[in-house]
Design a protein around this motif. Structure first.
Motif, PDB file in Angstrom:
ATOM      1  N   TRP A   1       0.561   6.475  -6.867  1.00 45.62           N
ATOM      2  CA  TRP A   1      -0.487   7.411  -7.261  1.00 45.62           C
ATOM      3  C   TRP A   1       0.084   8.819  -7.438  1.00 45.62           C
ATOM      4  O   TRP A   1      -0.286   9.534  -8.368  1.00 45.62           O
ATOM      5  CB  TRP A   1      -1.606   7.440  -6.225  1.00 45.62           C
TER       6      TRP A   1
ATOM      7  N   LYS B   1       0.817  -1.211   0.000  1.00 42.24           N
ATOM      8  CA  LYS B   1       0.000   0.000   0.000  1.00 42.24           C
ATOM      9  C   LYS B   1       0.854   1.266   0.000  1.00 42.24           C
ATOM     10  O   LYS B   1       0.454   2.301  -0.540  1.00 42.24           O
ATOM     11  CB  LYS B   1      -0.942  -0.009   1.193  1.00 42.24           C
TER      12      LYS B   1
ATOM     13  N   SER C   1       0.565   4.090  -2.733  1.00 41.89           N
ATOM     14  CA  SER C   1       0.346   5.502  -2.420  1.00 41.89           C
ATOM     15  C   SER C   1       1.380   6.377  -3.117  1.00 41.89           C
ATOM     16  O   SER C   1       1.052   7.419  -3.705  1.00 41.89           O
ATOM     17  CB  SER C   1       0.415   5.713  -0.912  1.00 41.89           C
TER      18      SER C   1
ATOM     19  N   LYS D   1      -7.450   9.488  -8.562  1.00 40.76           N
ATOM     20  CA  LYS D   1      -7.065   8.786  -7.337  1.00 40.76           C
ATOM     21  C   LYS D   1      -8.278   8.551  -6.458  1.00 40.76           C
ATOM     22  O   LYS D   1      -8.393   7.504  -5.799  1.00 40.76           O
ATOM     23  CB  LYS D   1      -6.001   9.598  -6.584  1.00 40.76           C
TER      24      LYS D   1
END
Length: 395
Positions: free
Chosen positions: A109, A102, A106, A175
């Motif tokens: 993105w 993750k 993140s 996003k």
């Protein structure tokens, strides 16, 4: 007894140790604050277990990162530093759960957002082939690439295997909606345009190029030159019997062709094949000079005129009705003499004239007659006879 210099050194060492501890506590506090805010942090790997990677978070208990987070990636070594983000806060009895996957997503993105705004290319890896397209990993973000955006030409099936690395641009980005659509087609088109420009800059009209037949049409020939489309229209296939010669070409055949022009707007190269050979009409003009006499055989008589075959090569000749003369009575199979009055270039036919041939022959007869000694007229004969009689009487 300790001397002043030693005391000074000890004090300095104690001061340095106190600063190091202060910094350590400050860093631990900062990390805990970032973790609690669900921000990305860098953590050190302290142990690898069967199911988890244990990392130092500055807390009493190590944090756990599931090994599944590293699927498709190398498992980090003990002592290495990796990025992570807090998923579930632990307690005195329970480890905090973190996620490396993750954290990468993140960061991904953010990278994708910058690439989308700046219209920059990104690198991705095909993770799966699904209905209608591909799943693509882009800097840890799961994106989607439709089949329609996967190839430079329309694609109706999957051509890229799982694990293939691609270059693409981001076509759609959100996003908030977790939406990332990428296009490999645009990259291929840009690269193709750049390559096409480079190739076309190296050739010019009049060049003879080696090309490959890509398709044989009903009235044209399609060629490829370094991947660039080219075309030969029927009137540029051959000087004679173009349709017959066109039908003899085969796909994949390598030939030479002359570049006639480049349509930059359409990106098409116009070629000619017949231009590699001398125009038969020019040969006819050299072989059959104006007003030369030729012999032939009549092959057809019609209201428009007479068709003739000339010589062993059976060159096509034609005598129009106006050039036959008033007394012409020839028929098919008869031998005939005529003079050349021109060449019909589009039809590769020698234009002939019997009427002018007769005129030439008449002039020759007159000229030959004039070259001979003139015959005495009746008056001259009587004059000569009178003079002879007078001579006899005087004797």
């Amino acid at each position: 007894m300790t001397n002043p210099e030693e005391i000074t050194n000890i004090q300095a060492a104690d001061s340095g140790e106190d600063m190091t501890m202060d910094q350590l506590f400050a860093e631990q506090d900062a990390m805990q604050e970032k973790l609690n805010k669900r921000e990305i942090v860098n953590v050190n790997v302290v142990q690898i277990s069967q199911d988890n990677v244990l990392v130092d978070t500055g807390d009493k208990k190590e944090g756990l990162i599931p090994l599944s987070d590293f699927e498709g990636r190398a498992v980090p070594a003990v002592g290495s530093e990796i990025t992570a983000i807090l998923v579930r806060k632990g307690t005195d009895e329970r480890h905090s759960i973190l996620s490396h996957k993750k954290a990468l997503e993140s960061l991904g993105w953010d990278i994708c957002k910058t690439a989308f705004e700046n219209k920059e290319r990104i690198k991705g890896v095909i993770t799966d082939c699904v209905k209608g397209g591909y799943k693509v990993d882009v800097n840890g973000v799961q994106g989607f690439m439709p089949l329609s955006l996967s190839e430079i030409h329309p694609a109706y099936k999957h051509y890229l295997p799982k694990g293939a690395k691609i270059k693409a641009v981001i076509a759609e980005f959100s996003k908030e909606k977790q939406k990332l659509i990428v296009s490999r087609k645009q990259v291929l088109q840009e690269d193709e345009a750049q390559r096409r420009t480079q190739v076309l800059s190296e050739v010019k009209a009049g060049d003879v190029l080696r090309v490959v037949v890509s398709k044989v049409g009903k009235d044209c020939l399609f060629l490829r030159f370094h991947g660039i489309e080219g075309i030969v229209t029927l009137d540029n296939v051959a000087w004679k019997d173009a349709e017959t010669i066109l039908a003899n070409y085969r796909r994949g055949q390598r030939i030479k062709a002359k570049l006639l022009s480049i349509d930059e707007e359409k990106g098409v190269m116009n070629f000619g094949v017949k231009q590699l050979f001398l125009n038969p009409a020019d040969l006819l003009k050299k072989r059959f000079a104006y007003m030369t006499t030729v012999k032939g055989v009549i092959t057809k008589v019609s209201a428009e005129g007479v068709e003739v075959e000339l010589g062993k090569n059976k060159t096509k000749g034609f005598i129009s009705e106006n050039e036959l003369g008033t007394d012409f009575a020839g028929k098919e199979g008869d031998a005939i003499q005529a003079v050349v009055i021109g060449v019909d270039a589009p039809n590769f036919t020698v234009n002939l004239s019997v009427r002018r041939f007769d005129q030439v022959q008449n002039r020759k007869v007159v000229a030959q007659y004039l070259k001979q000694a003139p015959r005495p007229t009746l008056g001259q004969l009587l004059q000569d006879s009178f003079e002879t009689s007078e001579d006899s009487e005087s004797k």
